[in-house]
Write an enzyme that holds these catalytic residues in place. Structure first.
Site, PDB file in Angstrom:
ATOM      1  N   TYR A 124       9.929  46.371 -18.602  1.00 52.77           N
ATOM      2  CA  TYR A 124       9.949  46.530 -17.154  1.00 52.77           C
ATOM      3  C   TYR A 124       8.997  47.628 -16.709  1.00 52.77           C
ATOM      4  CZ  TYR A 124      13.734  43.229 -16.179  1.00 52.77           C
ATOM      5  OH  TYR A 124      14.493  42.097 -16.025  1.00 52.77           O
ATOM      6  N   GLN A 125       7.980  47.846 -17.577  1.00 53.40           N
ATOM      7  CA  GLN A 125       6.826  48.662 -17.214  1.00 53.40           C
ATOM      8  C   GLN A 125       7.132  50.138 -16.921  1.00 53.40           C
ATOM      9  OE1 GLN A 125       6.530  45.068 -14.862  1.00 53.40           O
ATOM     10  NE2 GLN A 125       4.377  45.582 -14.592  1.00 53.40           N
TER      11      GLN A 125
ATOM     12  N   TRP B 138      15.208  48.263  -7.283  1.00 50.99           N
ATOM     13  CA  TRP B 138      16.264  48.744  -6.386  1.00 50.99           C
ATOM     14  C   TRP B 138      17.368  49.441  -7.182  1.00 50.99           C
ATOM     15  CZ3 TRP B 138      21.056  45.615  -4.978  1.00 50.99           C
ATOM     16  CH2 TRP B 138      21.366  44.694  -5.985  1.00 50.99           C
TER      17      TRP B 138
ATOM     18  N   GLU C 182      19.420  36.554  -8.233  1.00 50.66           N
ATOM     19  CA  GLU C 182      18.021  36.138  -8.391  1.00 50.66           C
ATOM     20  C   GLU C 182      17.827  34.655  -8.718  1.00 50.66           C
ATOM     21  OE1 GLU C 182      16.522  39.078 -11.166  1.00 50.66           O
ATOM     22  OE2 GLU C 182      15.644  40.181  -9.483  1.00 50.66           O
TER      23      GLU C 182
HETATM   24  O1  IFM Z   1      16.720  44.855 -10.421  1.00 48.35           O
HETATM   25  C1  IFM Z   1      17.208  44.036 -11.427  1.00 48.35           C
HETATM   26  C2  IFM Z   1      17.558  42.708 -10.821  1.00 48.35           C
HETATM   27  O2  IFM Z   1      18.561  42.828  -9.858  1.00 48.35           O
HETATM   28  C3  IFM Z   1      18.015  41.755 -11.900  1.00 48.35           C
HETATM   29  N1  IFM Z   1      16.995  41.597 -12.888  1.00 48.35           N
HETATM   30  C4  IFM Z   1      16.639  42.867 -13.545  1.00 48.35           C
HETATM   31  C5  IFM Z   1      16.199  43.898 -12.524  1.00 48.35           C
HETATM   32  C6  IFM Z   1      15.933  45.235 -13.226  1.00 48.35           C
HETATM   33  O3  IFM Z   1      17.115  45.755 -13.742  1.00 48.35           O
END
Ligand code: IFM
Length: 760
Positions: free
Chosen positions: A325-326, A331, A473
């Site tokens: 995740y870089q 959020w 998501e």
């Molecule tokens: O921000 C979250 C998202 O709500 C769900 N996928 C992973 C992201 C990073 O934790």
């Protein structure tokens, strides 16, 4: 292995099973860190193939042309022993015993092994290391060698050049040199040519220098007599050109300082730092040791992931546990990680929000690029605030085709989530300066973005938000996601309140801000109209259910377990556009239930929706169980809340989330789950809610928790809260900035001064 076994010792997590069988997870859960760097809990001889990694903040670099990420630097604490020509690794047949653990009170990773060579030599090596909190650039490592027979030990120690990196080689220049008693790596990053220095020093016996493709080491031989013990200390220091102008000198000085202080003094300083952190965030559960340990372990990870020392860096969704995740913020940062700091050490929360201020320009660029006004914050935010989330995140594992996910351009709630947190920060701290210097401008820019993003439904004369992606998501391209609309309305209303406040108290500041942001009085009036007429789906009159987005209840109603049977490949992505969940009511994570954590709703409404959505939630995101724990506690389903609490707190320990999804590596420490642990205890089980000028508690403790005691801050006041049976005692340790109301169930008292207040 069960959780009790893994956490059977106080403050210690012991790796379950054989560490080398699962090097990624074993070194994940035992990592050390200090918010500047994270060092995985690998054995000293492990290299890139076993995920050895030291991830450093503020080193964002794009090596492969696609994924900007933090750099992992070479490991300068490498140590490999050899007895009778046989490598002393725990995988070897000659290894008769080993241990691997983390002390999560002080962030110390440790391990040991005992080997018997074919010749009968018998040797034990134990090691410990920690990322220092008194010098954030420093990692001391101590290695103890104990001979159980006469032994001839050979070892090499130094800097390993094999760097584990997810998306390309980040060092276009990598040079290894000796600087008197130190070994030094000098690198330049591929994209920005950022100088990065890693220095190493060994305190122990002398040896030959060994240099080659594998790195730069000292090769040392030791003859030990039976019963003899010896200790080697190694120091690793990391600096980049973003920290100081001359990182080489800084690294060398830092090593020299460490050497002159010595391991014991450094340890005392580091320990004191942790003692202070634990005092600020003190929380104790009487009656349930396991819960206490889980909570502390997760708080540890929330702390070490957070660059508390600066106001310029984000909290990564995987912290500093690796590059996944870089190294960037989602959020998660505001909604999951930050609240614990807001109530225990607000200056850290402030730093995180100033990071958002410093990346406001990036958020404005994103809004403009997409045709909107104001600030549309990056879904994945690194150093500049420009969007780092690629258009194509996952692959369809069946066809191999890329999936165009709209995390980056449709998940707009990120912006009002930041407004929400600014408002909360202000409510809890009363920090007017922050609002004047940073907060108000962010609020106005976000309001401007929302103003440009909403849609006026002329037929219904209401404002709607179309084509979004809410917290769940799986359902992209949704209209009127209730969570998003609610956050947007809240952001607009509260921004207008702040504007009014500035008008009364600081009219000059307001007019400057209005000029700077272009939010003139006409736009403010329009924002008022939008906030007033924002469409918020109401609970159904009969069953109290709130629809997640327009048309959600028309989707196929099926439960996650049943739906799973439709998978062709285990690795398939379930969401938009063709995933199995998209046309169903199965949600990836809490969405409507998430809204209840942030906004007040009647208990019966929360309960109806919790029961409905809980049955349809897959919890594929590690963010989800914690939210369910909080709401289950608030509505009085304590046993379920307790189960979700344990599930959320053990996401990494029991490794329930695979490191790769749809072909993308997303493993590492799930910092959002770590951050929410404190919230489950305090907002969930203690039922704490803060409002403007009031703090209320409505506890539902799990059966086993006899007492819950914690420290928290509100309006400049340090409070010690003790909840037991049907009572609550609040000790106010200093004068509050302003009197405020304390509520306990339906009782209210005003807290005006230092002292104790009891309820129940
Ligand atoms: O921000 C979250 C998202 O709500 C769900 N996928 C992973 C992201 C990073 O934790």
């Amino acid at each position: 292995m069960n959780l009790e076994t893994i956490l059977n010792k106080k403050d210690v997590l012991t790796v379950p099973g054989f560490s080398a069988k699962d090097p990624f997870n074993s070194s994940n859960i035992t990592m050390t860190g200090n918010g500047y760097l994270g060092y995985r809990g690998t054995f000293p001889d492990w290299s890139a193939d076993k995920y050895a990694g030291c991830t450093v903040t503020d080193t964002f670099d794009l090596a492969d042309g696609k994924w900007k990420e933090l750099c992992n630097v070479p490991n300068a604490l490498f140590f490999l022993g050899e007895l009778d020509g046989q490598a002393l690794v725990i995988e070897s047949e000659n290894c008769s015993a080993f241990s691997h653990s983390l002390n999560y009170r002080y962030g110390v990773t440790s391990g040991s092994g005992r080997w018997k060579s074919d010749r009968g030599e018998d040797l034990e090596i134990s090691w410990e290391r920690y990322a220092s909190y008194s010098d954030l650039h420093l990692i001391p490592q101590k290695i103890n060698i104990k001979a159980h027979s006469d032994c001839s030990l050979h070892f090499k120690a130094g800097i390993d050049s094999h760097i584990w990196s997810l998306n390309g080689n980040h060092f276009s220049l990598a040079q290894y040199d000796q600087y008197s008693d130190k070994l030094v790596f000098q690198g330049k990053t591929t994209e920005k040519e950022l100088p990065v220095i890693v220095a190493h020093r060994l305190i122990g016996p002398e040896g030959e220098i060994l240099s080659g493709e594998d790195g730069l080491f000292r090769q040392i031989s030791l003859d030990l007599k039976k019963g003899e013990e010896t200790t080697i200390v190694m120091y690793m220091v990391v600096y980049s050109g973003n920290d100081v102008d001359d990182p080489l000198s800084a690294a060398i000085q830092s090593i020299d300082r460490a050497v002159s202080k010595g391991y014991n003094t450094l340890w005392d300083e580091h320990k004191k730092n942790w003692e202070h952190k634990w005092e600020q965030s003190f929380i104790a559960i009487e009656g349930d040791d396991l819960s206490q340990k889980l909570l502390q372990y997760n708080m540890y990870h929330n702390i070490i992931s957070t660059p508390a020392h600066t106001d310029s860096h984000p909290i990564g969704a995987r912290g500093l546990s690796c590059q996944a995740y870089q190294g960037s913020a989602f959020w998660d940062q505001e909604i999951y990680n930050l609240p614990m700091f807001l109530y225990t050490n607000p200056s850290v929360a402030k730093n995180i929000l100033i990071y958002r201020y410093k990346t406001l320009a990036g958020a404005k660029r994103k809004a403009e690029r997409l045709g909107f006004g104001g600030a549309f914050y990056a879904w994945i935010s690194g150093d500049t605030g420009d969007e780092l989330c690629p258009d194509y995140f996952f692959k369809d594992v069946i066809t191999g085709r890329k999936i165009r996910n709209h995390f980056n351009d449709w998940q707009i709630h990120i912006s009002p989530d930041i407004s929400y947190t600014i408002i909360k920060y202000f409510e809890v701290t009363g920090d007017e300066d922050f609002i004047r210097d940073y907060g108000a401008e962010m609020l106005l820019e976000i309001a401007l973005f929302l103003y440009s993003r909403v849609h006026h439904n002329l037929f219904k004369d209401r404002y709607e938000i179309h084509k979004v992606l809410g917290p769940d998501e799986y359902h992209e391209n949704a209209d009127n996601n209730t969570f998003t609309n609610t956050q947007a309305k809240f952001a607009l209303e509260k921004t207008l309140e702040i504007v009014q406040r500035l008008k009364e108290k600081d009219p000059d500041v307001l007019s400057e801000l209005q000029q700077k942001t272009g939010v003139n009085d006409k736009k403010l009036n329009q924002m008022k109209e939008i906030a007033g007429k924002m469409y918020i789906p109401e609970p159904d009159e009969k069953n109290g259910l709130i629809e997640q987005f327009d048309g959600y209840f028309q989707l196929e109603d099926i439960k996650p377990a049943e739906l799973k049977a439709r998978l062709i490949d285990e690795q398939e992505y379930w969401g938009w556009p063709n995933g199995i969940a998209y046309e169903t009511q199965v949600t990836k994570q809490a969405d409507v239930v998430q809204m209840f954590v942030l906004h007040d709703f009647p208990v019966d409404i929360m309960k109806a929706n919790y029961l409905y959505y809980e049955a349809r939630t897959q919890h594929r995101s590690s963010l989800s169980p914690g939210v369910h724990a909080i709401i289950a506690a608030q509505i009085g389903i304590e046993d379920q809340a307790y189960d979700y609490f344990k599930r959320s707190c053990s996401v990494d320990i029991v490794n329930s989330h695979p490191p790769t999804s749809g072909g993308t590596f997303i493993g590492g420490i799930h910092t959002a789950a770590c951050g929410i642990a404190w919230q489950i205890a305090v907002s969930g089980f203690a039922g704490m809610k803060s409002g403007e000028g009031s703090l209320s508690f409505n506890p539902h403790l799990p059966e086993k928790w006899q007492t819950l005691t914690f420290s928290m801050k509100y309006r400049g006041c340090t409070l010690k809260i003790v909840i037991r049976d049907k009572t609550m005692k609040v000790e106010c340790q200093n004068e509050p900035d302003q009197p405020f109301i304390l509520k306990w169930r339906d009782q209210e008292k005003v807290l005006k001064e230092k002292g104790e207040i009891s309820f129940g």
